[in-house]
Design a protein around this motif. Structure first.
Motif, PDB file in Angstrom:
ATOM      1  N   SER A 273      47.103  45.641  37.897  1.00  0.00           N
ATOM      2  CA  SER A 273      47.846  46.356  38.936  1.00  0.00           C
ATOM      3  C   SER A 273      48.775  45.429  39.706  1.00  0.00           C
ATOM      4  N   PHE A 276      51.681  45.432  36.854  1.00  0.00           N
ATOM      5  CA  PHE A 276      52.289  46.734  36.537  1.00  0.00           C
ATOM      6  C   PHE A 276      52.029  47.706  37.690  1.00  0.00           C
ATOM      7  N   SER A 277      52.941  48.648  37.891  1.00  0.00           N
ATOM      8  CA  SER A 277      52.745  49.650  38.935  1.00  0.00           C
ATOM      9  C   SER A 277      51.606  50.589  38.550  1.00  0.00           C
ATOM     10  N   CYS A 278      51.005  51.203  39.555  1.00  0.00           N
ATOM     11  CA  CYS A 278      49.927  52.157  39.330  1.00  0.00           C
ATOM     12  C   CYS A 278      50.407  53.320  38.452  1.00  0.00           C
ATOM     13  N   SER A 279      51.633  53.786  38.695  1.00  0.00           N
ATOM     14  CA  SER A 279      52.183  54.904  37.918  1.00  0.00           C
ATOM     15  C   SER A 279      52.362  54.531  36.450  1.00  0.00           C
ATOM     16  N   ARG A 325      43.402  54.453  43.070  1.00  0.00           N
ATOM     17  CA  ARG A 325      44.453  53.758  43.817  1.00  0.00           C
ATOM     18  C   ARG A 325      45.678  54.664  44.003  1.00  0.00           C
ATOM     19  N   TYR A 326      45.984  55.466  42.992  1.00  0.00           N
ATOM     20  CA  TYR A 326      47.132  56.374  43.057  1.00  0.00           C
ATOM     21  C   TYR A 326      46.986  57.349  44.223  1.00  0.00           C
ATOM     22  N   GLU A 329      47.681  55.764  47.433  1.00  0.00           N
ATOM     23  CA  GLU A 329      49.096  55.455  47.663  1.00  0.00           C
ATOM     24  C   GLU A 329      49.943  56.687  47.961  1.00  0.00           C
ATOM     25  N   LYS A 391      56.425  57.808  40.846  1.00  0.00           N
ATOM     26  CA  LYS A 391      56.638  56.384  40.721  1.00  0.00           C
ATOM     27  C   LYS A 391      56.095  55.670  41.954  1.00  0.00           C
ATOM     28  N   THR A 392      55.284  54.642  41.720  1.00  0.00           N
ATOM     29  CA  THR A 392      54.726  53.857  42.820  1.00  0.00           C
ATOM     30  C   THR A 392      55.207  52.417  42.713  1.00  0.00           C
ATOM     31  N   LYS A 393      55.008  51.650  43.772  1.00  0.00           N
ATOM     32  CA  LYS A 393      55.463  50.265  43.792  1.00  0.00           C
ATOM     33  C   LYS A 393      54.585  49.401  42.906  1.00  0.00           C
TER      34      LYS A 393
END
Length: 393
Positions: A273, A276-279, A325-326, A329, A391-393
């Motif tokens: 994580s 790479f982003s969570c998404s 986590r998603y 966020e 899309k997440t950071k």
């Protein structure tokens, strides 16, 4: 009380919970078949248990969000106590009777209900000043799941199916003792002004929550489709293993291999994580879900079944911590428990359909047609998820 003790006991609680899940979802069918139940009847029991979990979860989550975790440990302890009493009763019930069916409906529902509560407990413990490594704790859960299924598979094969309720009773007692140790422990630390403002915000109602988070609603739909096949395989694993020439001992070993393969990915999730982003991790995982189930459909031997289950490390093992986590966020803190619970609730609903249709398909057409339906539904879930994931950071 040392913070390390909070981590250790949380790891042990995750271990106990997933060992119990392995017993309930891996061996309920084995035990009930021994008690003269058909696959269709077992499917009905799983479906009713999942309906119970589906209905109860959002309301309990809403109460926990409003009470700001004050009720969390009470619900965990109550569910563990009721489950213990029910399984003690199972030991003395005759074959294929209504009380036995009702007991397993409540045991399945109770196990489902505990999952989001155990996840929320991770965040609750942070109010004690402790930082819990959830992905590592979940890896301990996978290890415990694997050990429990191997051991129980051997016990059932060499002794009798009565090992199922006895094992459940012992582990539930340990789980309850760990939860009780938290309830009798130190009080949460005082929160900051910023946290107090956040806590004072009123959580949304169930329908208001879905209206406010429309894209997350599609995420839930995709999750339910993916978990249809995942639940089909889990609820009736013994039938699919027998289809490739295996027995209950092989099933226990396959379940253990499957869960042990999850551990490296879960232990390394924090590093993944970070890169790479969570998404992105979620999109990769949902594709691997369907690929794994396609390989199981194509499997013609126990060895090929093992090979297909190796993809558990790239699907379920990444999806579980990534989805936790998603939610953290993309969902507001005031609805955090509700967000985690909705994921488990739609998984429960998926298991309802998997139980009904799976029992019918297995009794009427066999393992192969049931798996084909599962692959098609899973592919639809992957398609929905790829469009729903923000899309997440």
């Amino acid at each position: 009380m040392e913070l390390k003790n909070y981590n250790l006991r949380y790891f042990l609680m995750q271990g106990c919970y997933w060992a119990l899940s392995g017993i309930i979802f891996g061996f309920t069918a084995v035990y009930l078949q021994e008690k003269q139940y058909t696959n269709y009847q077992i499917g009905i029991i799983f479906a009713m248990g999942n309906i119970f979990g589906f209905v109860a979860q959002p309301f309990i989550a809403g109460h926990i969000d409003k009470s700001r975790s004050a009720a969390l440990l009470r619900y965990i302890l109550s569910t563990a106590a009721i489950s213990l009493v029910l399984m003690l009763g199972v030991l003395f019930m005759p074959s294929a009777c209504l009380p036995l069916s009702a007991a397993f409906v409540l045991l399945i529902g109770g196990n489902i209900l505990l999952q989001p509560l155990c996840i929320s407990l991770c965040f609750y413990l942070e109010t004690f000043g402790s930082k819990i490594n959830f992905s590592a704790a979940r890896a301990v859960g996978s290890l415990s799941f694997g050990i429990a299924t191997v051991a129980l598979g051997l016990l059932v094969e060499r002794v009798s199916a009565s090992a199922v309720p006895l094992s459940y009773i012992i582990i539930t007692a340990l789980f309850g003792a760990l939860a009780l140790s938290y309830a009798l422990g130190a009080k949460p630390r005082e929160i900051t002004k910023e946290a107090a403002v956040e806590v004072s915000e009123k959580p949304s109602g169930i329908f208001e929550f879905l209206k406010e988070n429309k894209r997350f609603a599609f995420f839930l739909l995709g999750t339910s489709l993916l978990y249809f096949t995942h639940s089909l395989l889990g609820n009736f694993m013994i039938e699919f293993v027998r289809n490739v020439g295996g027995d209950s001992s092989d099933m226990g070993s396959i379940l253990a291999f499957m869960t042990l393969s999850e551990i490296p990915a879960m232990l390394l999730f924090s590093k993944l994580s970070g890169r790479f982003s969570c998404s992105a991790l979620l999109r990769f995982a949902v594709i691997m879900f369907t690929l794994k189930e396609l390989m199981i459909y194509l499997a013609g031997s126990v060895a090929m079944f093992y090979a297909a289950e190796a993809l558990q490390a790239l699907s379920f093992a990444i999806f579980v911590p990534a989805s936790v986590r998603y939610v953290d966020e993309v969902i507001e803190k005031r609805n955090s428990t509700k967000g985690q619970t909705f994921i488990t609730a739609v998984i429960s609903m998926a298991s309802v359909f998997a139980s009904f249709l799976g029992g019918l398909l297995l009794d009427g057409a066999g393992a192969k047609p049931a798996l084909l339906v599962g692959v098609i539904v899973s592919a639809a879930g992957t398609f929905v998820m790829l469009g729903a994931i923000e899309k997440t950071k």
